[in-house]
Scaffold this active site. Structure first.
Site, PDB file in Angstrom:
ATOM      1  N   GLU A 136      66.316  81.541   4.431  1.00  0.00           N
ATOM      2  CA  GLU A 136      66.643  80.126   4.536  1.00  0.00           C
ATOM      3  C   GLU A 136      67.964  79.913   5.428  1.00  0.00           C
ATOM      4  O   GLU A 136      68.854  80.866   5.926  1.00  0.00           O
ATOM      5  CB  GLU A 136      67.161  79.486   3.191  1.00  0.00           C
ATOM      6  N   ASP A 137      67.739  78.900   6.251  1.00  0.00           N
ATOM      7  CA  ASP A 137      68.869  78.437   7.374  1.00  0.00           C
ATOM      8  C   ASP A 137      69.975  78.024   6.625  1.00  0.00           C
ATOM      9  O   ASP A 137      71.318  78.511   6.752  1.00  0.00           O
ATOM     10  CB  ASP A 137      68.247  77.582   8.498  1.00  0.00           C
TER      11      ASP A 137
ATOM     12  N   LYS B 254      61.230  74.934  10.155  1.00  0.00           N
ATOM     13  CA  LYS B 254      61.648  75.589  11.267  1.00  0.00           C
ATOM     14  C   LYS B 254      62.678  76.308  11.375  1.00  0.00           C
ATOM     15  O   LYS B 254      63.098  77.083  12.080  1.00  0.00           O
ATOM     16  CB  LYS B 254      61.142  74.531  12.356  1.00  0.00           C
ATOM     17  N   GLY B 255      63.759  75.643  10.652  1.00  0.00           N
ATOM     18  CA  GLY B 255      65.299  75.971  10.590  1.00  0.00           C
ATOM     19  C   GLY B 255      65.487  77.383  10.803  1.00  0.00           C
ATOM     20  O   GLY B 255      66.530  77.883  11.399  1.00  0.00           O
TER      21      GLY B 255
ATOM     22  N   LYS C  79      76.017  75.174   2.156  1.00  0.00           N
ATOM     23  CA  LYS C  79      76.871  73.894   2.195  1.00  0.00           C
ATOM     24  C   LYS C  79      77.063  73.258   0.877  1.00  0.00           C
ATOM     25  O   LYS C  79      76.023  72.950   0.377  1.00  0.00           O
ATOM     26  CB  LYS C  79      76.232  72.863   3.215  1.00  0.00           C
TER      27      LYS C  79
ATOM     28  N   ASP D 129      68.376  71.330  13.245  1.00  0.00           N
ATOM     29  CA  ASP D 129      67.925  70.393  14.228  1.00  0.00           C
ATOM     30  C   ASP D 129      68.779  68.984  13.586  1.00  0.00           C
ATOM     31  O   ASP D 129      69.198  68.819  12.432  1.00  0.00           O
ATOM     32  CB  ASP D 129      66.633  70.089  14.317  1.00  0.00           C
TER      33      ASP D 129
ATOM     34  N   LEU E   4      75.282  70.084  10.510  1.00  0.00           N
ATOM     35  CA  LEU E   4      75.262  71.164  11.641  1.00  0.00           C
ATOM     36  C   LEU E   4      74.082  71.338  12.352  1.00  0.00           C
ATOM     37  O   LEU E   4      72.776  70.782  11.769  1.00  0.00           O
ATOM     38  CB  LEU E   4      75.402  72.549  10.986  1.00  0.00           C
TER      39      LEU E   4
ATOM     40  N   ASP F 203      71.733  72.946   1.022  1.00  0.00           N
ATOM     41  CA  ASP F 203      72.392  71.578   1.180  1.00  0.00           C
ATOM     42  C   ASP F 203      72.352  71.025  -0.332  1.00  0.00           C
ATOM     43  O   ASP F 203      73.032  71.631  -1.147  1.00  0.00           O
ATOM     44  CB  ASP F 203      71.827  70.753   1.851  1.00  0.00           C
TER      45      ASP F 203
HETATM   46  P1  IMP Z   1      68.189  71.056   0.501  1.00  0.00           P
HETATM   47  O1  IMP Z   1      66.888  70.779  -0.098  1.00  0.00           O
HETATM   48  O2  IMP Z   1      69.121  69.726   0.352  1.00  0.00           O
HETATM   49  O3  IMP Z   1      68.782  71.928   0.274  1.00  0.00           O
HETATM   50  O4  IMP Z   1      68.036  70.958   2.109  1.00  0.00           O
HETATM   51  C1  IMP Z   1      67.739  72.040   2.943  1.00  0.00           C
HETATM   52  C2  IMP Z   1      67.039  71.470   4.090  1.00  0.00           C
HETATM   53  O5  IMP Z   1      67.549  70.448   4.543  1.00  0.00           O
HETATM   54  C3  IMP Z   1      67.252  72.879   5.106  1.00  0.00           C
HETATM   55  O6  IMP Z   1      66.528  73.878   5.227  1.00  0.00           O
HETATM   56  C4  IMP Z   1      67.490  71.967   6.490  1.00  0.00           C
HETATM   57  O7  IMP Z   1      66.283  72.024   6.988  1.00  0.00           O
HETATM   58  C5  IMP Z   1      67.910  70.717   6.111  1.00  0.00           C
HETATM   59  N1  IMP Z   1      69.362  70.626   6.291  1.00  0.00           N
HETATM   60  C6  IMP Z   1      70.352  70.299   5.192  1.00  0.00           C
HETATM   61  N2  IMP Z   1      71.576  70.356   5.939  1.00  0.00           N
HETATM   62  C7  IMP Z   1      71.322  70.337   7.307  1.00  0.00           C
HETATM   63  C8  IMP Z   1      72.271  70.374   8.374  1.00  0.00           C
HETATM   64  O8  IMP Z   1      73.439  70.214   8.258  1.00  0.00           O
HETATM   65  N3  IMP Z   1      71.874  70.555   9.507  1.00  0.00           N
HETATM   66  C9  IMP Z   1      70.416  70.628   9.861  1.00  0.00           C
HETATM   67  N4  IMP Z   1      69.545  70.791   8.736  1.00  0.00           N
HETATM   68  C10 IMP Z   1      69.923  70.539   7.523  1.00  0.00           C
HETATM   69 MG    MG Z   2      64.909  74.365   6.451  1.00  0.00          MG
END
Ligand code: IMP
Ligand code: MG
Length: 181
Positions: free
Chosen positions: A103-104, A46-47, A135, A163, A157, A107
């Site tokens: 993408e929002d 949803k982000g 990030k 969220d 964040l 991480d």
């Molecule tokens: P990744 O697979 O670790 O890169 O995660 C990405 C997803 O985790 C993002 O699309 C978000 O939905 C969630 N996410 C990662 N960091 C944050 C944050 O700081 N705040 C909120 N959602 C996050």
């Molecule tokens: Mg996301």
């Protein structure tokens, strides 16, 4: 049970004005790269719902299509990308099309890596990634992001679609959740 966090425990990181300025810049770059070529933007739910909404309203390209994909990832500490599951499929055919995944926040990079490989399989003509926030702190896999809004070192964040346990998505600014020591 997750602990409730009050609005007072949030620290402003990016104001809505700063975010909108950046979104306009990103839209300009995308317009420059694609001109009026047909382009499909896919938001990750949803982000990315607010980011995508603002981004497309700043594009001048008249040939835009929009779709969404939804992924669920299990356990933030889990390192296996096999634990990412698609819970809403893309509905527009992508073969031979210009595609941008919106993408929002990136991480660890695991979600993006998974989605990158997934979308590549549809054989788009071109495929680019746009992320509002990159990030860096917990990155586990290297992913190339073509259009980056903000680079942030660390912190959790919320707001502008992001969220914490489904809270704070509606906030117009982006804020960091301050942890209790
Ligand atoms: P990744 O697979 O670790 O890169 O995660 C990405 C997803 O985790 C993002 O699309 C978000 O939905 C969630 N996410 C990662 N960091 C944050 C944050 O700081 N705040 C909120 N959602 C996050
Ligand atoms: Mg996301």
């Amino acid at each position: 049970m997750k602990k409730e966090i009050s609005q007072e425990k949030l620290r402003l990181v990016l104001s809505k004005e700063e975010i909108l300025r950046k979104v306009k810049e990103l839209a300009e770059k995308i317009d420059k790269d694609f001109n009026e070529e047909p382009l499909i933007l896919i938001g990750t739910l949803k982000g990315a719902f607010i980011f995508l909404a603002d981004l497309v309203r700043n594009l001048k390209n008249p040939n835009i299509q929009i779709d969404f994909i939804r992924v669920k990832s299990y356990g933030m500490s889990d390192t296996s990308s096999e634990r990412i599951e698609i819970t809403k499929e893309i509905e527009i055919p992508l073969e031979g099309k210009n595609v941008i995944l919106v993408e929002d926040i990136v991480d660890t990079g695991l979600t993006l890596k998974y989605l990158y490989d997934y979308i590549k399989n549809f054989n788009p003509k071109s495929f680019k990634i746009c992320a509002l926030i990159d990030k860096k702190e917990r990155r586990k896999v290297e992913v190339l992001i073509d259009y980056v809004g903000f680079e942030i070192e660390k912190g959790f964040l919320v707001g502008y679609g992001l969220d914490f346990a489904e809270k704070f998505r509606h906030l117009p600014d982006i804020k960091e959740v301050i942890k209790d020591e």
